[in-house]
Design a protein around this motif. Structure first.
Motif, PDB file in Angstrom:
ATOM      1  N   VAL A 105     -46.729   5.188  10.913  1.00 56.79           N
ATOM      2  CA  VAL A 105     -47.878   6.017  11.272  1.00 56.79           C
ATOM      3  C   VAL A 105     -47.647   6.555  12.679  1.00 56.79           C
ATOM      4  O   VAL A 105     -47.393   5.789  13.613  1.00 56.79           O
ATOM      5  N   TYR A 106     -47.715   7.866  12.807  1.00 61.01           N
ATOM      6  CA  TYR A 106     -47.596   8.544  14.094  1.00 61.01           C
ATOM      7  C   TYR A 106     -48.899   9.246  14.413  1.00 61.01           C
ATOM      8  O   TYR A 106     -49.595   9.736  13.521  1.00 61.01           O
ATOM      9  N   LEU A 107     -49.209   9.290  15.696  1.00 64.34           N
ATOM     10  CA  LEU A 107     -50.344  10.057  16.190  1.00 64.34           C
ATOM     11  C   LEU A 107     -49.765  11.324  16.818  1.00 64.34           C
ATOM     12  O   LEU A 107     -48.997  11.246  17.786  1.00 64.34           O
ATOM     13  N   ARG A 121     -43.191  15.132  19.868  1.00 67.75           N
ATOM     14  CA  ARG A 121     -44.053  14.603  20.931  1.00 67.75           C
ATOM     15  C   ARG A 121     -45.085  13.611  20.391  1.00 67.75           C
ATOM     16  O   ARG A 121     -46.031  13.260  21.079  1.00 67.75           O
ATOM     17  N   ALA A 122     -44.887  13.184  19.160  1.00 69.39           N
ATOM     18  CA  ALA A 122     -45.818  12.245  18.540  1.00 69.39           C
ATOM     19  C   ALA A 122     -45.593  10.832  19.068  1.00 69.39           C
ATOM     20  O   ALA A 122     -44.517  10.495  19.542  1.00 69.39           O
ATOM     21  N   GLU A 134     -52.829  -7.310   5.702  1.00 62.40           N
ATOM     22  CA  GLU A 134     -54.146  -6.701   5.903  1.00 62.40           C
ATOM     23  C   GLU A 134     -54.056  -5.287   6.468  1.00 62.40           C
ATOM     24  O   GLU A 134     -55.065  -4.619   6.643  1.00 62.40           O
ATOM     25  N   GLY A 135     -52.846  -4.836   6.806  1.00 62.03           N
ATOM     26  CA  GLY A 135     -52.655  -3.478   7.293  1.00 62.03           C
ATOM     27  C   GLY A 135     -52.755  -3.354   8.798  1.00 62.03           C
ATOM     28  O   GLY A 135     -53.065  -4.305   9.511  1.00 62.03           O
ATOM     29  N   PHE A 136     -52.508  -2.150   9.267  1.00 62.21           N
ATOM     30  CA  PHE A 136     -52.590  -1.808  10.682  1.00 62.21           C
ATOM     31  C   PHE A 136     -53.930  -1.134  10.932  1.00 62.21           C
ATOM     32  O   PHE A 136     -54.320  -0.216  10.203  1.00 62.21           O
ATOM     33  N   GLU A 137     -54.631  -1.569  11.961  1.00 66.37           N
ATOM     34  CA  GLU A 137     -55.942  -1.003  12.274  1.00 66.37           C
ATOM     35  C   GLU A 137     -55.862  -0.079  13.483  1.00 66.37           C
ATOM     36  O   GLU A 137     -55.257  -0.427  14.495  1.00 66.37           O
ATOM     37  N   PHE A 138     -56.496   1.068  13.358  1.00 68.65           N
ATOM     38  CA  PHE A 138     -56.561   2.041  14.448  1.00 68.65           C
ATOM     39  C   PHE A 138     -58.030   2.390  14.677  1.00 68.65           C
ATOM     40  O   PHE A 138     -58.726   2.841  13.765  1.00 68.65           O
ATOM     41  N   LYS A 144     -62.776  13.146  19.755  1.00 76.75           N
ATOM     42  CA  LYS A 144     -61.677  14.101  19.843  1.00 76.75           C
ATOM     43  C   LYS A 144     -60.989  14.125  18.484  1.00 76.75           C
ATOM     44  O   LYS A 144     -61.139  13.192  17.697  1.00 76.75           O
ATOM     45  N   PRO A 145     -60.239  15.173  18.186  1.00 83.60           N
ATOM     46  CA  PRO A 145     -59.503  15.162  16.914  1.00 83.60           C
ATOM     47  C   PRO A 145     -58.316  14.212  16.980  1.00 83.60           C
ATOM     48  O   PRO A 145     -57.639  14.104  18.000  1.00 83.60           O
ATOM     49  N   TYR A 146     -58.094  13.494  15.889  1.00 80.12           N
ATOM     50  CA  TYR A 146     -56.954  12.603  15.740  1.00 80.12           C
ATOM     51  C   TYR A 146     -56.099  13.132  14.592  1.00 80.12           C
ATOM     52  O   TYR A 146     -56.618  13.349  13.493  1.00 80.12           O
ATOM     53  N   TYR A 147     -54.806  13.307  14.844  1.00 83.41           N
ATOM     54  CA  TYR A 147     -53.883  13.834  13.847  1.00 83.41           C
ATOM     55  C   TYR A 147     -52.871  12.739  13.501  1.00 83.41           C
ATOM     56  O   TYR A 147     -52.132  12.289  14.370  1.00 83.41           O
ATOM     57  N   PHE A 148     -52.831  12.330  12.234  1.00 80.12           N
ATOM     58  CA  PHE A 148     -51.959  11.250  11.784  1.00 80.12           C
ATOM     59  C   PHE A 148     -50.910  11.782  10.821  1.00 80.12           C
ATOM     60  O   PHE A 148     -51.185  12.699  10.039  1.00 80.12           O
TER      61      PHE A 148
END
Length: 176
Positions: A105-107, A121-122, A134-138, A144-148
Motif C-alpha cells: 500500500v502506497y500513499l 514520490r509515493a 488482522e491487516g494493516f490499519e491506516f 484532506k484527500p488521501y490517494y492509495f
C-alpha cells in the motif's frame, strides 16, 4: 471519435464529481432553508448507508474481497462513502509466504500521481507482509484527500489491476 475528451480528462472529471458527491452525502442531513425539511428523511427513498456512528469506523478496504488485483477500488470507495476524520481503513492481503501475487500500500502525494499511477514520490505505508492476519490499519487523521495504490510490479497493479482509490474524509458526523 466521440466528444474528444481524453481518458485522463474523463477520470479527472469523475474524480472531482465523486469528491463533490462525498461532501454532499456526508452532509445530507442539513436542513434546507431552515424550514424543517430534512432531505435525508423526507425523500421517498429515505436514508442509505449513513455511516453515522458516534466514533470512528473501522472499514475493511474492499469489504470481503480485501486488497486484491482486478477489483475496482475506486467504485468500492465511492459506494462506501462518506468517510470521516479518524476513521480507520484496514488493508488485508495475503503475505508473500501464502501467495505469489504480493501487494503493498502506497500513499500518493496528489491527484496527478493518482491518475497516472506515478509512484516516484509515493510513500510506502504497508509492505508486502503487513496485510496478513488482522491487516494493516491506516487512520484518516486530517481533512484532506488521501490517494492509495498498490505499488507492486512497478505500478502494474495500480494501472491495470485497478488497485487504487482515494477518499476525502469529512470533519464531523452529522446526526438527525
Amino acid at each position: 471519435m466521440g466528444f474528444g475528451v481524453s481518458d485522463r480528462s474523463l477520470i479527472l472529471i469523475v474524480a472531482v464529481a465523486s469528491m463533490l458527491v462525498t461532501v454532499t452525502v456526508a452532509n445530507r442531513d442539513w436542513y434546507y432553508g431552515g424550514g424543517g425539511f430534512n432531505y435525508t428523511t423526507n425523500w421517498p427513498w429515505g436514508p442509505r448507508n449513513l455511516n453515522n456512528t458516534n466514533g470512528p469506523n473501522k472499514i475493511i478496504v474492499g469489504g470481503s474481497d480485501h486488497w486484491r488485483y482486478d477489483f475496482n477500488y475506486s467504485v468500492w470507495a465511492f459506494q462506501n462513502a462518506p468517510y470521516y476524520v479518524n476513521d480507520v481503513l484496514v488493508f488485508k492481503y495475503d503475505p508473500p509466504s501464502r501467495t505469489p501475487f504480493v501487494h503493498s500500500v502506497y500513499l500518493l502525494p496528489n491527484m496527478r500521481s493518482y491518475l497516472n499511477c506515478d509512484l516516484s514520490r509515493a510513500k510506502l505505508i504497508a509492505n508486502t507482509t503487513q496485510g496478513g492476519g488482522e491487516g494493516f490499519e491506516f487512520v484518516l487523521k486530517r481533512w484532506k484527500p488521501y490517494y492509495f495504490a498498490c505499488g507492486e510490479r512497478n505500478g502494474l497493479h495500480c494501472n491495470q489491476g485497478k488497485m487504487k482509490f482515494f477518499v476525502m474524509p469529512m470533519l464531523r458526523r452529522w446526526h438527525y
